[in-house]
Design an enzyme around this catalytic site. Sequence first.
Site, mmCIF file in Angstrom:
data_model
loop_
_atom_site.group_PDB
_atom_site.id
_atom_site.type_symbol
_atom_site.label_atom_id
_atom_site.label_comp_id
_atom_site.label_asym_id
_atom_site.label_seq_id
_atom_site.Cartn_x
_atom_site.Cartn_y
_atom_site.Cartn_z
ATOM 1 N N LYS A 91 1.305 4.071 -3.097
ATOM 2 C CA LYS A 91 1.177 5.627 -2.708
ATOM 3 C C LYS A 91 1.871 7.055 -2.932
ATOM 4 O O LYS A 91 1.751 7.921 -3.491
ATOM 5 C CB LYS A 91 0.720 5.688 -0.927
ATOM 6 C CG LYS A 91 -0.820 5.252 -1.219
ATOM 7 C CD LYS A 91 -2.009 5.501 -1.825
ATOM 8 C CE LYS A 91 -3.198 5.167 -1.970
ATOM 9 N NZ LYS A 91 -4.239 5.402 -3.232
ATOM 10 N N TYR B 234 1.130 -1.348 0.320
ATOM 11 C CA TYR B 234 0.092 0.151 0.039
ATOM 12 C C TYR B 234 0.777 0.961 -0.434
ATOM 13 O O TYR B 234 0.849 1.694 -0.806
ATOM 14 C CB TYR B 234 -0.833 0.340 1.581
ATOM 15 C CG TYR B 234 -2.030 1.338 1.273
ATOM 16 C CD1 TYR B 234 -3.298 0.953 0.515
ATOM 17 C CD2 TYR B 234 -1.257 2.455 1.714
ATOM 18 C CE1 TYR B 234 -4.298 2.363 0.894
ATOM 19 C CE2 TYR B 234 -2.430 3.518 2.337
ATOM 20 C CZ TYR B 234 -3.420 3.542 1.326
ATOM 21 O OH TYR B 234 -4.238 4.671 1.759
#
Length: 299
Positions: free
Chosen positions: A172, A168
């Site tokens: 990002k 994740y």
Amino acid sequence: IVSLWWHWKARDRMKVTNLTGKYIFITGCDTGFGNMAAKIFDKKGFHVFASCLTETAAKELKAVTSKQLQTVLLDVRDSDSVKKVAAWVKAEVQSEGLWGLVNNAGIMGTSAPTDWLDIEDFREPIEVNLIGLINVTIKMLPLIKKAKGRIVNISSVGGRLAFGGGGYFPSKFGVEGFNDSLRRDMKAFGVKVCCIQPGLFKTALTNPAKIMKEKEIVWNKLPPDVKMQYGEEYFQKDAAKKQKLSKACLNEDISPVVQCMEHALTSLHPHAHYVVGQDAKLFWNPLSRMPAVIQDFLL
């Protein structure tokens, strides 16, 4: 200082005129930010194209919105699907172009220490959150340039500060880099590119129980020697810390994120970055600017 602040606030409130009926494409409208945004922008008179991953979610959204809103099934990981949807949008908007693209689709993926995971645990969130976002943007870019419109990328405070293992956070951080380079590339064409960095909000993506359940599954599959390195009490202690963090930082109301989307799409002078959520403004964002030794100590 007061005069400059007042001038900035007045400038911030200036809106683009004649936006009613403009076309907006939003990814990830099954739940959360995208779902709320589709409903709100539909009520405000925009012509919304809402992409959903599942047919059930698309039908539910269509049932509570106007005839002007159109839903379409899209898996951002599937290049053929992205290409077909872009061609469909092009046929719908024709010479007017696409005023707004909101890249909202995203997943958390498995969040756990790096040596618990394999490459597929990293690949999935990167494919959705970064590669899928880039692919959708590239395919829609000619339509955005035609309208001299807006691109809004939903990143995260996790794109400024990595506070867990898994794919994740790398995804990002990648969104932040892509967003900044795209913003500078598009400036000459009158296209404005914005990035929204939400803190921890109560959505399906950040469900603490779901995240810990996935982590527990990984823990139970670990080799005995790795479990021994971490200690049998590690999982329980980590779960208690995460629960405490969630209670302290989780924002229940997701509407501020949608308000930032609206500002990015309608303001005459949209912000390059929007930091959203009390936890993001008071803790994560300031911490991301501190020396690594302080970050490591606190985290």
